[in-house]
Scaffold this active site. Sequence first.
Site, short mmCIF file in Angstrom:
data_model
loop_
_atom_site.label_atom_id
_atom_site.label_comp_id
_atom_site.label_asym_id
_atom_site.label_seq_id
_atom_site.Cartn_x
_atom_site.Cartn_y
_atom_site.Cartn_z
N GLY A 88 0.82 -1.21 0.00
CA GLY A 88 0.00 0.00 0.00
C GLY A 88 0.85 1.26 0.00
N SER A 89 0.42 2.26 0.75
CA SER A 89 1.05 3.58 0.68
C SER A 89 2.46 3.61 1.25
CB SER A 89 0.18 4.61 1.41
OG SER A 89 -1.06 4.76 0.75
N THR A 90 2.86 2.61 2.04
CA THR A 90 4.23 2.59 2.53
C THR A 90 5.23 2.38 1.40
OG1 THR A 90 3.91 0.25 3.06
CG2 THR A 90 3.70 1.83 4.87
N SER A 109 -1.00 11.18 1.54
CA SER A 109 -1.04 9.81 1.03
C SER A 109 -1.97 9.73 -0.18
CB SER A 109 -1.49 8.82 2.11
OG SER A 109 -1.18 7.50 1.73
#
Length: 709
Positions: A340-342, A401
Site C-alpha cells: 500500500g502507501s508505505t 497519502s
Amino acid sequence: MIYNYPMKYRRQFRRLPKHLQGIYYAFLSISTMIKIALDPYSKRPMKWMHSGTPFQYENERMVMIKLSLATVGLLFATRLSGLQFNKYTELKSVAERQQIGQVNDPQQRKIILDHHGDIVAIDLPAYDLYVHPRMCSISLERIAELLSPILDLSSQYLYNRLDEGDSGICLMHQIDTNTSAQIRRLGVDGIELVHHPQRVYPKRGSFESILGYVDTEGYGQAGLESSLDDWMKSTYQDVPCWMDGHGNFLGIRFPKQILFHQESALQLTIDCGLQEKVSQLITNAMNRFGAKRIAAIIMEAHSGAIRCLATSPSYDPNCYGWFPMERFRCWPITDLFEPGSTFKPVNLAIALENGIFQPTDRILDTGKIRIGDSWIGNVGGGFIWDRSLDHLTGTQILQRSSNVGMVRVMQSLDPAIYHRNLIRLGLGSHRNDNQTSFKMSSHDHNESGWNLKDLTSDYAISVVKDQDEFVDHEIEAATASFGQGLAMTPLKLLQLIATIANGGMAVTPHLISKIVTLDHFHHLQSMNEFSLQGWVGQSVLSRSQYHAKQPRPYTHDLYLGHVPVPSLELGWFDVKSIPPHTRERRRLFSRQTCNVLLGMLEQVVLDAQATGSRGFLPGYAMAGKTGTAQKASALGGYSTDSVVTSFVGIYPAVKPKFVTLVIIDEPEDPFRFGFNTAVDVTQTLISEMIVQEQDPPSYPTVSLFERNM
C-alpha cells in the site's frame, strides 16, 4: 608379619604409601631368607627372626628350601622390575582398555546469545525415565506408588503404563535433575535414567519467531534452530571415563570435555531488552485493535542488523505442543502482502532518479482518476483537506497519502522502464542474492526458518507482474504506484526503506552477529575485526593457512566474528558462500534523492494534519509513512472488509540509525487505517529505542499545537 622385625624396619614400613608397603615387605622377606641361606651355621642368635621363640640352628635341608624360595622370589622381583620399566606403556594401555570406556553422551546444542551476550537458548541436563519390569525386584504396584508423588502422576496411570511390556517402557521425557535425584534415591532395580539434554529458552515467548524450537528428539523444527540444525549440534568426540567390571560409569575423574565441550556459541544481533518490551507492546496493541496478528521489526539502517523482530500472537518454545502450528511460522519474512502507501516513497525515489519529477513540481489531484475501465480514488480516512491545495508537491502527496497524485507522477514514466526499475530493486525475484540471508526451512512441514549456508532461496520475497502484462495493461503500473498489485514480505519492504535511510546503499537484513568462541564466553566485549579485502578470488584455504593469516582492519561497520570469513563452522568455505551482508554493497539510489525523500518523510510526521502526525515525538526528529492496503479476496479482486495497516519509521530523520516497520493484519473498526493503528505503536516503539540508546533531543521541544501554525 612386620611387627616381628626390628623397630627401624617397622618405621620405614609405616612411612611408605600403602601401594608400596607390600613390595617393601616382600623384598624384606627375601633378603632375610638370603641372609639365612648364606650363614646357616652362625652361632649368633637371630632373635629378631622369631621374636619370643628359642633360636634353633638351621639344618642342611632347611637351608636348601630357603635358598630355593629366595631364588624364586628374586626371579619374581626381577621379572616385576623388567615389566615395570620396559613394558610400562604397553601394559598401561592394556589396563586402560579394560578399565576405561567411552561415554556415549547425547550431543548438546550450542548456546545462543543476544547482542549483549545474554543467553536466550541453552541445553540443560535432563533425563528420560525408562522402566524394565522384568528386572524389577519389587512389584509393579509398589513401583507405581513410589513414583507417583515424584512424577505428580496417579499410581493407577503409572501401573497401567508399566503393565504394557517387559522392558524399555518410557514413563517420562526430560525429567529435571532434582526429580531424577529423587528417583535415584529410591534404589529400585529396573529403573533407568538416560541422559537427554533439554533445550531451554529463558525468554519464553519473546524470541520464538526468531529462534523456533527443538523437539524432544533434539531436532530444530522452526526458526534458526531448524535452518542451522546441523551446525547447532556439537561435534565433540566421545570421551573416556572410568568403568567398573560391569561397564557401568563410576563417576570418578569426570572429564572436563563432558561439562565444557562447547566450542563456540551463536551471537545474534537482537537486543534482548528491546525485544521483550516490543513483544509486550504489540501484544497489547493486538488486543486493543482486535487484529488477527501484528509484527514489529527494528533494523539498523546502515548495516542491516536486525535489533528486534517480534510477532503476536506468539508461543512459548519451552512448551510448543500447547500452541497451533500456524504460530511457528515467522510470517514477517515468509508471507507476502501488498504494502500500500508505505511503498510510495520507493516510487517517488524511482521518479526522482529517472528525472520525471522534481521536488518543486506540482501534481493535480482531483480526488479520483480513471484508468481504462477502472476508477482510482483517494482514501481520506477521516482527514479534512484544504481543497485549495489540488496541485500537490511531492511532500504534500506523501502527507496526504494521495493515490491520485502518485498515479499521475508515475504516468510520466514509461511502463517498461518502471518495470525494469522494480526488478533492479530486487522485486519479483525468487532469488535473494545480495538481498537477504533468510531462507525457509527445507522440512516438509509448514514451519519456517532461515539458512545462512545457502544464499539462494526457493521462496518469493516479492511478486511483480511480468513485463508484458505490466506494459500492456495500464492499470498494473497505476496500482503499483500506490503499492497495490505487487506483493513483498514485510522484511523486503523494510530493506527498501533502509536503502533510502542510509543514502541509497543496498543492505542485507541479518540476524547473526558473530560466532563466539569458548575463550570469549566470559569476555564478549572485545572481538577482533578483519577485512574481506584481498580474499576475493582466492581458492579455499586449509585450516592451518586460514589461521596463519594476519588480521587486517575490517572495512564495514559490522561485527562478523574473530576470523576473516566469519564462520567456517557454518560451511562458508569459499568466496561464493560468504554471507551477503559482508559483500560489497551496490548503490540503488543517489544520496541526493535519498536526502530529498528524508526531508519529505520527516514532514509526514511534523505536519499536524499529515497522516503520520500521531508519531510525532517532541524534540526528536523522526520520519515515516503510513500505509493501508486492501487484502486480496479468495474469490478474486479485493476484500471490502479486510485491510492491512502499516507504518515505516526512520529514526532519527537526520543521519538515520534505525528503520522500523509495524504491520497490523485485519484490525477491526474503527482501527482500519495506518494513521490510527500502526503510527501509535511506532511512536511508543521509538520512545523505547530513545531510552535504550540514551539519545538526546534533536530539536527544542515544541507542542503539537504549535507546529505549522
